[in-house]
Write an enzyme that holds these catalytic residues in place. Structure first.
Site, PDB file in Angstrom:
ATOM      1  N   GLY A  22      44.511  50.498   2.923  1.00 10.62           N
ATOM      2  CA  GLY A  22      44.553  50.833   1.997  1.00 10.62           C
ATOM      3  C   GLY A  22      44.996  51.179   0.236  1.00 10.62           C
ATOM      4  O   GLY A  22      44.816  51.028  -0.828  1.00 10.62           O
ATOM      5  N   THR A  25      47.561  53.898  -2.539  1.00  7.31           N
ATOM      6  CA  THR A  25      48.252  52.713  -3.192  1.00  7.31           C
ATOM      7  C   THR A  25      46.923  52.189  -4.172  1.00  7.31           C
ATOM      8  O   THR A  25      45.962  51.568  -4.020  1.00  7.31           O
ATOM      9  CB  THR A  25      48.978  51.795  -2.854  1.00  7.31           C
ATOM     10  OG1 THR A  25      48.087  50.804  -2.371  1.00  7.31           O
ATOM     11  CG2 THR A  25      50.048  52.630  -2.808  1.00  7.31           C
ATOM     12  N   LEU A  27      43.719  50.141  -6.158  1.00  6.96           N
ATOM     13  CA  LEU A  27      42.550  50.613  -6.419  1.00  6.96           C
ATOM     14  C   LEU A  27      42.151  51.300  -5.261  1.00  6.96           C
ATOM     15  O   LEU A  27      40.643  51.655  -5.265  1.00  6.96           O
ATOM     16  CB  LEU A  27      41.486  48.770  -6.313  1.00  6.96           C
ATOM     17  CG  LEU A  27      41.965  47.966  -7.180  1.00  6.96           C
ATOM     18  CD1 LEU A  27      41.514  46.793  -7.188  1.00  6.96           C
ATOM     19  CD2 LEU A  27      41.614  48.476  -8.530  1.00  6.96           C
ATOM     20  N   TYR A 155      37.956  34.117  -5.762  1.00  7.34           N
ATOM     21  CA  TYR A 155      38.102  32.637  -5.446  1.00  7.34           C
ATOM     22  C   TYR A 155      37.300  32.492  -3.542  1.00  7.34           C
ATOM     23  O   TYR A 155      37.858  31.851  -3.412  1.00  7.34           O
ATOM     24  CB  TYR A 155      39.423  32.402  -5.732  1.00  7.34           C
ATOM     25  CG  TYR A 155      40.289  33.851  -5.577  1.00  7.34           C
ATOM     26  CD1 TYR A 155      40.547  33.828  -3.864  1.00  7.34           C
ATOM     27  CD2 TYR A 155      41.160  34.169  -5.961  1.00  7.34           C
ATOM     28  CE1 TYR A 155      41.702  34.518  -3.400  1.00  7.34           C
ATOM     29  CE2 TYR A 155      42.468  34.702  -4.991  1.00  7.34           C
ATOM     30  CZ  TYR A 155      42.390  35.354  -3.789  1.00  7.34           C
ATOM     31  OH  TYR A 155      43.161  36.887  -3.661  1.00  7.34           O
ATOM     32  N   PRO A 196      36.431  41.534  -7.735  1.00 10.06           N
ATOM     33  CA  PRO A 196      37.170  42.006  -9.095  1.00 10.06           C
ATOM     34  C   PRO A 196      37.726  40.543  -9.432  1.00 10.06           C
ATOM     35  O   PRO A 196      38.415  40.118  -8.661  1.00 10.06           O
ATOM     36  CB  PRO A 196      38.065  43.033  -8.255  1.00 10.06           C
ATOM     37  CG  PRO A 196      37.888  43.330  -6.804  1.00 10.06           C
ATOM     38  CD  PRO A 196      36.804  42.285  -6.113  1.00 10.06           C
TER      39      PRO A 196
END
Ligand code: HXC
Ligand code: NAP
Length: 296
Positions: A22, A25, A27, A155, A196
């Site tokens: 990833g 894009t 982070l 979470y 994060p």
């Protein structure tokens, strides 16, 4: 010195080759930028090759570093193996892996189709363990002390409604981080994670904080430190964890969220009590103390 500035010294990642899933894009792109500035060779991979190629061109011009874009769906093992083969062909070896790819969106869980749950869990959990397994086998066979950084969420351990597939998958990633950190320590392979808080990216904001919601719930009010994160703050931590400076750390998950996760504290609702109200409350408590002493 400011938090928007790079933290590690020049050349801190010189000679390292790091794969960022990833990485075209958000982070992932920010981590690629900083790792290149620190001297690493960087491989970015995700589904959309045109996005990766645009990012690679931009970052080559910006940093002058070596970056290789490769199309790869992290749910497909043969595509992961192709990334590894091409990375070794170009750079000789691979030292680090950042599992950063994700799929996520907010939704009441009962509205989700089976496929909607699968798509998120497969990208986040299956993609992460497939990629980690491929690199782990390669590192063990070639006696390379590899390093994995997983991008998780807070979470993953608190749980969260409305992002249940993501919470389940990220929790699995945390369990893998800690389990393999112990099991592969014998091989010198380390695994750590970052959890994060909110760091604005188009990918996350379009799917998690669409305009309708963003108008109603401001981060400034919800986050104890009253702001969202700056990408450089996250990339500083990521660079440290993927570098040899963190050589004694493994199995760790570092929260970087301006205190957001602390909101569950039982008495945190007292945040809204005014100074005048505190004068009254203090008086009431002291009165109660005095009367209980008298009745003893
Ligand atoms: C309900 C939805 C939906 C929505 C998609 N689906 N969006 N269901 N509400 N908002 C359902 C579709 O109807 C379909 O099911 C299934 O999900 C697959 O959708 P597709 O669009 O066909 O899949 P695909 O094109 O592969 O897209 C994958 C995706 C998409 C995960 C759904 O969002 C994506 O490509 N995301 C990549 C980037 C991303 O998510 N970035 C954010 C990361 S932020 P049916 O049964 O109808 O066919 C993050 C943490 C943030 O992870 C924490 C913030 C603090
Ligand atoms: P983003 O820009 O949308 O990044 C997600 C990336 O995952 C995209 O580049 C996407 O590229 C890639 N991806 C999606 N499906 C894939 C697949 N099947 N195979 C390979 N790659 C795939 O969002 P972001 O905010 O930067 O998120 C990056 C990471 O940070 C994620 O792990 C996310 O959970 C985590 N995170 C973000 C925040 C935040 O506030 N931004 C907070 C907590 C955690 P393609 O579409 O080209 O495949």
């Amino acid at each position: 010195m400011q938090y928007q500035e790079g933290m590690l010294r020049d050349g801190a990642l010189q000679g390292k080759t790091i794969i960022i899933t990833g990485g075209g894009t958000g982070l992932g792109k920010s981590m690629a930028t900083y790792f290149l500035k620190l001297g690493a060779n960087v491989v970015i991979c995700s589904r959309r090759i045109e996005v990766l190629e645009t990012t690679a061109k931009e970052l080559t011009e910006l940093t002058g570093g070596n970056i290789l874009p490769i199309a790869c769906d992290v749910r497909k093992t043969e595509q992961i193996e192709n990334v590894l083969t091409q990375a070794i062909e170009k750079f000789g070896k691979v030292d680090g892996l950042v599992n950063n790819s994700a799929g996520n969106f907010i939704s009441p869980t009962e509205r989700l189709s089976y496929k909607a749950v699968d798509v998120v869990v497969d990208i986040v959990l299956r993609g992460t363990y497939y990629f980690t397994l491929a690199l782990g086998k390669y590192w063990i066979e070639n006696k390379i002390k590899g390093n994995v950084l997983n991008i998780s969420t807070t979470y993953a351990w608190t749980g969260s409604g409305w992002v249940v597939p993501s919470a389940m998958a990220k929790a699995g990633v945390l369990a893998m981080t800690k389990s393999l950190a112990f099991e592969w320590a014998d091989h010198g392979i380390r695994l750590n994670a970052i959890a994060p808080g909110p760091f604005p990216t188009k990918g996350a904001w379009d799917r998690l904080f669409p305009e309708e919601l963003a108008k109603k719930f401001s981060f400034e009010n919800r986050i104890p430190l009253q702001r969202v994160g700056d990408h450089q703050e996250l990339t500083n931590l990521a660079a440290y964890l993927i570098s040899d400076f963190s050589a004694y750390m493994t199995g760790e998950v570092i929260t970087l969220d301006g205190g957001e996760v602390l909101a569950a504290g039982q008495f945190n609702f007292l945040k809204d009590v005014s100074e005048e109200q505190w004068d009254d409350i203090e008086e009431q408590i002291k009165n109660a103390n005095r009367s209980s002493k008298k009745s003893e």
